[in-house]
Design a protein around this motif. Structure first.
Motif, PDB file in Angstrom:
ATOM      1  N   GLY A  29      -3.843  -3.792   9.657  1.00 40.06           N
ATOM      2  CA  GLY A  29      -4.871  -3.689  11.278  1.00 40.06           C
ATOM      3  C   GLY A  29      -5.371  -2.441  11.878  1.00 40.06           C
ATOM      4  N   ALA A  30      -4.923  -1.393  10.664  1.00 36.41           N
ATOM      5  CA  ALA A  30      -5.722  -0.330  11.741  1.00 36.41           C
ATOM      6  C   ALA A  30      -6.824   0.310  10.984  1.00 36.41           C
ATOM      7  CB  ALA A  30      -4.471   1.334  11.433  1.00 36.41           C
ATOM      8  N   SER A  31      -7.809   1.813  10.730  1.00 39.25           N
ATOM      9  CA  SER A  31      -9.091   1.414  10.145  1.00 39.25           C
ATOM     10  C   SER A  31      -8.939   3.141  10.406  1.00 39.25           C
ATOM     11  CB  SER A  31     -10.134   1.354  10.843  1.00 39.25           C
ATOM     12  OG  SER A  31      -9.478   1.913  12.177  1.00 39.25           O
ATOM     13  N   LEU A  32      -9.948   3.699   9.619  1.00 41.03           N
ATOM     14  CA  LEU A  32     -10.509   4.913   9.560  1.00 41.03           C
ATOM     15  C   LEU A  32     -11.421   5.594   9.623  1.00 41.03           C
ATOM     16  CD1 LEU A  32      -8.998   7.490   6.904  1.00 41.03           C
ATOM     17  CD2 LEU A  32     -10.841   6.562   5.579  1.00 41.03           C
ATOM     18  N   THR A  33     -11.016   6.955  10.551  1.00 39.70           N
ATOM     19  CA  THR A  33     -12.430   7.117  10.772  1.00 39.70           C
ATOM     20  C   THR A  33     -12.521   8.582  10.033  1.00 39.70           C
ATOM     21  OG1 THR A  33     -13.146   8.679  13.149  1.00 39.70           O
ATOM     22  CG2 THR A  33     -11.223   8.654  12.653  1.00 39.70           C
ATOM     23  N   ARG A  34     -13.726   8.941   9.316  1.00 33.20           N
ATOM     24  CA  ARG A  34     -13.862  10.334   8.700  1.00 33.20           C
ATOM     25  C   ARG A  34     -14.259  11.499   9.240  1.00 33.20           C
ATOM     26  NH1 ARG A  34     -14.025   5.301   4.981  1.00 33.20           N
ATOM     27  NH2 ARG A  34     -13.070   6.341   2.894  1.00 33.20           N
ATOM     28  N   THR A  35     -13.691  12.514   8.712  1.00 30.61           N
ATOM     29  CA  THR A  35     -14.751  13.444   9.266  1.00 30.61           C
ATOM     30  C   THR A  35     -14.752  15.210   8.348  1.00 30.61           C
ATOM     31  OG1 THR A  35     -12.129  14.775   8.738  1.00 30.61           O
ATOM     32  CG2 THR A  35     -12.266  13.420  10.830  1.00 30.61           C
ATOM     33  N   LYS A  36     -15.796  15.816   8.812  1.00 32.71           N
ATOM     34  CA  LYS A  36     -15.826  16.533   7.008  1.00 32.71           C
ATOM     35  C   LYS A  36     -14.655  17.120   6.978  1.00 32.71           C
ATOM     36  CE  LYS A  36     -19.292  18.944  10.019  1.00 32.71           C
ATOM     37  NZ  LYS A  36     -20.119  20.765  10.901  1.00 32.71           N
ATOM     38  N   VAL A  37     -15.111  17.973   6.181  1.00 33.61           N
ATOM     39  CA  VAL A  37     -13.405  18.176   4.703  1.00 33.61           C
ATOM     40  C   VAL A  37     -13.308  19.542   5.839  1.00 33.61           C
ATOM     41  CG1 VAL A  37     -12.684  19.049   2.619  1.00 33.61           C
ATOM     42  CG2 VAL A  37     -14.597  17.351   2.458  1.00 33.61           C
ATOM     43  N   GLY A  38     -11.919  19.435   5.502  1.00 32.38           N
ATOM     44  CA  GLY A  38     -10.738  20.221   6.305  1.00 32.38           C
ATOM     45  C   GLY A  38     -10.253  20.351   7.296  1.00 32.38           C
ATOM     46  N   ASP A  39      -8.760  20.829   7.544  1.00 28.08           N
ATOM     47  CA  ASP A  39      -7.721  20.196   8.191  1.00 28.08           C
ATOM     48  C   ASP A  39      -8.226  20.178   9.642  1.00 28.08           C
ATOM     49  OD1 ASP A  39      -6.857  22.847   9.528  1.00 28.08           O
ATOM     50  OD2 ASP A  39      -6.401  23.226   7.277  1.00 28.08           O
ATOM     51  N   TRP A  69      -1.332  17.358   6.275  1.00 27.70           N
ATOM     52  CA  TRP A  69      -1.200  16.050   6.773  1.00 27.70           C
ATOM     53  C   TRP A  69      -0.355  16.110   8.446  1.00 27.70           C
ATOM     54  CZ3 TRP A  69      -3.007  12.778   3.530  1.00 27.70           C
ATOM     55  CH2 TRP A  69      -2.641  13.475   1.649  1.00 27.70           C
ATOM     56  N   ILE A  70      -1.576  15.754   8.859  1.00 27.70           N
ATOM     57  CA  ILE A  70      -0.793  15.848  11.030  1.00 27.70           C
ATOM     58  C   ILE A  70      -0.237  14.734  11.330  1.00 27.70           C
ATOM     59  CG2 ILE A  70      -1.918  17.372  12.530  1.00 27.70           C
ATOM     60  CD1 ILE A  70      -4.154  17.989  10.711  1.00 27.70           C
ATOM     61  N   TRP A  71       0.348  15.154  12.160  1.00 27.88           N
ATOM     62  CA  TRP A  71       0.455  13.939  13.363  1.00 27.88           C
ATOM     63  C   TRP A  71       1.132  14.289  14.578  1.00 27.88           C
ATOM     64  CZ3 TRP A  71       3.155  14.098   8.383  1.00 27.88           C
ATOM     65  CH2 TRP A  71       3.342  12.597   7.332  1.00 27.88           C
ATOM     66  N   PRO A  72      -0.223  14.162  15.572  1.00 24.78           N
ATOM     67  CA  PRO A  72      -0.969  14.354  16.441  1.00 24.78           C
ATOM     68  C   PRO A  72       0.737  14.481  17.858  1.00 24.78           C
ATOM     69  CG  PRO A  72      -1.998  12.497  16.465  1.00 24.78           C
ATOM     70  CD  PRO A  72      -1.291  12.911  15.709  1.00 24.78           C
ATOM     71  N   ASP A  73       1.680  13.527  17.255  1.00 25.53           N
ATOM     72  CA  ASP A  73       2.975  13.365  18.039  1.00 25.53           C
ATOM     73  C   ASP A  73       3.642  15.295  18.126  1.00 25.53           C
ATOM     74  OD1 ASP A  73       3.496  12.507  15.902  1.00 25.53           O
ATOM     75  OD2 ASP A  73       5.215  10.995  16.577  1.00 25.53           O
ATOM     76  N   GLU A  74       3.351  15.735  17.349  1.00 28.58           N
ATOM     77  CA  GLU A  74       4.216  16.494  16.720  1.00 28.58           C
ATOM     78  C   GLU A  74       3.464  18.229  16.857  1.00 28.58           C
ATOM     79  OE1 GLU A  74       7.778  17.479  16.303  1.00 28.58           O
ATOM     80  OE2 GLU A  74       8.201  15.237  16.501  1.00 28.58           O
ATOM     81  N   ALA A  75       2.671  17.785  16.255  1.00 30.34           N
ATOM     82  CA  ALA A  75       1.843  19.383  16.170  1.00 30.34           C
ATOM     83  C   ALA A  75       0.161  18.467  15.661  1.00 30.34           C
ATOM     84  CB  ALA A  75       2.124  20.333  15.364  1.00 30.34           C
ATOM     85  N   PHE A  76      -1.176  19.518  16.055  1.00 31.17           N
ATOM     86  CA  PHE A  76      -2.113  19.676  15.959  1.00 31.17           C
ATOM     87  C   PHE A  76      -2.456  20.704  14.144  1.00 31.17           C
ATOM     88  CE2 PHE A  76      -2.659  18.017  19.509  1.00 31.17           C
ATOM     89  CZ  PHE A  76      -3.135  16.628  19.791  1.00 31.17           C
ATOM     90  N   CYS A  77      -1.851  20.716  13.569  1.00 32.52           N
ATOM     91  CA  CYS A  77      -1.408  21.593  12.182  1.00 32.52           C
ATOM     92  C   CYS A  77      -1.171  21.258  11.013  1.00 32.52           C
ATOM     93  CB  CYS A  77      -1.165  22.752  12.074  1.00 32.52           C
ATOM     94  SG  CYS A  77       0.854  23.110  12.908  1.00 32.52           S
ATOM     95  N   PRO A  78      -1.584  21.012   9.858  1.00 33.20           N
ATOM     96  CA  PRO A  78      -0.478  20.784   8.941  1.00 33.20           C
ATOM     97  C   PRO A  78       0.103  20.517   8.714  1.00 33.20           C
ATOM     98  CG  PRO A  78      -3.509  21.475   8.310  1.00 33.20           C
ATOM     99  CD  PRO A  78      -2.235  22.155   9.693  1.00 33.20           C
ATOM    100  N   ASP A  79       1.331  19.988   8.203  1.00 36.11           N
ATOM    101  CA  ASP A  79       3.148  20.282   8.495  1.00 36.11           C
ATOM    102  C   ASP A  79       3.514  19.849   6.778  1.00 36.11           C
ATOM    103  OD1 ASP A  79       5.501  21.226   8.774  1.00 36.11           O
ATOM    104  OD2 ASP A  79       5.918  21.018  11.385  1.00 36.11           O
TER     105      ASP A  79
END
Length: 475
Positions: free
Chosen positions: A288-298, A320-330
């Motif tokens: 039940g979720a969906s994808l929102t597409r962005t420019k290439v680049g984390d 891979w980024i989980w915003p509940d933890e941080a806004f950087c790829p981890d």
């Protein structure tokens, strides 16, 4: 100056100690009074990090020295040292001859466009505000940031019951500070074997980018052992890729689908770039979720994660980024999240097999004329196709598939991706896109070929490929 992943290039040519010194001066002149400075294990990193620190202090800012850390460790730690910004000296997945600088703000997010422009303008104009000797900044040692990161990840992960004690994982750190992942997994109760776990500034264990080819050693070790899965990092551990228990390399699109299906809920969204597979859309639709597409680049993915309802973001390249933890790829966090999924749902081989994939073709065309080629391709495709997205390169939607032509932000390459419901259609779209890129330097090309139909029919003609390697995913 700034590509999709900061400043990056060959040391002594594009990236020099003078440039690093000036970046430090630019940040201080922009009003960043306390800046965290770290580096990956590359041999050139010592000089470049010293130069950044000197530039900061020359213009009155304090430099907090973190030493060798992962990029996510540094990005997550700016606020912990009461800093205003962070500088990570790294070329990430590039070869050892390269290095670079990536800038981070206090929220753990990479500098956005306006902040990058402000720094780039000062660099271009040599607009720095040096101070008198009594106003020079100080150099301050950082606390144990890796230990802080390790503790945060241990607290964030909940392996299913006692099953973490039964998990066996092989961690290929790629001679990087990503060995942190092995420590965290052991903290969580996993049995861990390490590969390329020693710091090596020459990255001699394997090429830094964790591709299927470069991870042959990891794949063999996992397949021959009783390990449940393996993970691999690049030179600064912002990326993480995975290998199943049978030694199968998991594509980035499939990993994105697995992460999205597990951590997205009904009504939420996952952020991913324009080159993301339709398989991810399908996986998200199933919950039940969906994808929102962005420019290439984390950085662009991270910016979209600021929007309400966007709960996870990633790139098929392994960020891979989980915003509940941080806004950087981890990368270490992603490895632990994968352990969480396997502990809950069993065999990674079975989980991968459950993701329906599409025939996908990717390649890179080497050229020193990226801009000119992209302009010619864009003009041609706008004339030929109705559904053209030019947010980042040129993405074309057609019946039964899509393709993307995009200039690399860090290398002299034009990248081509094509995906379709059938292999025949994917090949057709891929061949057309590659042909356009290769022949873009011929202004008469389209007239010679007699034009193209709006439905994107298959083309013919000779090939003059430059440095192309192709991978195909799907059945």
């Amino acid at each position: 100056m700034f590509g999709t992943s900061g400043i990056r290039g060959e040391v002594g040519k594009q990236v020099t100690a003078q440039l690093a010194f000036d970046v430090g001066r630019a940040l201080a002149s922009e009003g960043y009074d306390k800046v965290l400075v770290g580096r990956d294990a590359r041999e050139s990193g010592t000089v470049l990090a010293d130069a950044v620190s000197a530039g900061l202090r020359d213009c009155g800012a304090d430099a907090v020295r973190a030493g060798v850390v992962t990029t996510p460790t540094l990005a997550r730690s700016v606020w912990q040292v009461d800093g205003d910004a962070g500088v990570m000296v790294t070329a990430s997945h590039n070869p050892p001859k390269d290095n670079g600088l990536k800038l981070w703000d206090i929220t753990s997010q990479a500098f956005d466009g306006q902040k990058r422009v402000s720094v780039a303008d000062r660099l271009e104009n040599q607009d720095f505000e040096s101070v008198r000797s009594q106003e020079l900044g100080e150099e301050i040692p950082a606390p144990d940031l890796a230990e802080n990161h390790r503790n945060a990840l241990t607290a964030a992960i909940d392996l299913d019951g006692d099953s973490g004690d039964d998990l066996s994982v092989v961690v290929d750190a790629g001679n990087s500070p990503g060995i942190l992942t092995a420590d965290v997994l052991r903290d969580l109760g996993c049995s861990v074997t390490t590969l390329n776990g020693e710091f090596d500034g020459r990255l001699s264990g394997r090429p830094s980018e964790p591709t299927a080819e470069n991870c042959r050693g990891l794949r063999a070790i996992v397949a021959e052992s009783d390990a449940d899965f393996g993970v691999a990092h690049d030179g600064d551990a912002d990326r993480m890729m995975a290998v199943t228990e049978s030694g199968e390399f998991v594509s980035g699109d499939v990993l994105l689908a697995l992460f999205g299906r597990r951590y997205a809920e009904e009504g939420t969204k996952v952020a991913a770039p324009l080159n993301t597979s339709l398989a991810v859309d399908d996986a998200l639709r199933s919950v039940g979720a969906s994808l929102t597409r962005t420019k290439v680049g984390d950085g662009y993915v991270a910016e979209r994660l600021q929007d309400s309802g966007v709960v996870f973001g990633g790139e098929p390249s392994g960020a891979w980024i989980w915003p509940d933890e941080a806004f950087c790829p981890d990368g270490p966090l992603a490895a632990c999240r994968l352990a969480e999924i396997v502990s809950e749902r069993g065999s990674l081989d079975d989980l991968v097999a459950d993701i329906e994939t599409y025939p996908t073709k990717r390649t890179s065309v080497r050229t020193d004329e990226k801009r000119e080629r992209m302009q010619m391709v864009a003009e041609t495709l706008r004339e030929e196709y109705d559904d053209v997205d030019t947010r980042d390169g040129i993405r074309v939607e057609v019946d039964g598939g899509w393709f993307l032509v995009r200039a690399s932000g860090t290398q002299p390459l034009v990248r081509v991706t094509a995906e379709a419901e059938t292999d025949e259609r994917a090949t057709e779209l891929f061949d057309r896109a590659v042909e356009l890129v290769e022949r873009a330097d011929d202004p008469n090309y389209n007239r010679q070929e007699g034009g193209r139909q709006k439905d994107g029919g298959q083309t013919s003609g000779s090939r003059d490929r430059m440095g192309i390697s192709t991978s195909v995913n799907g059945p």
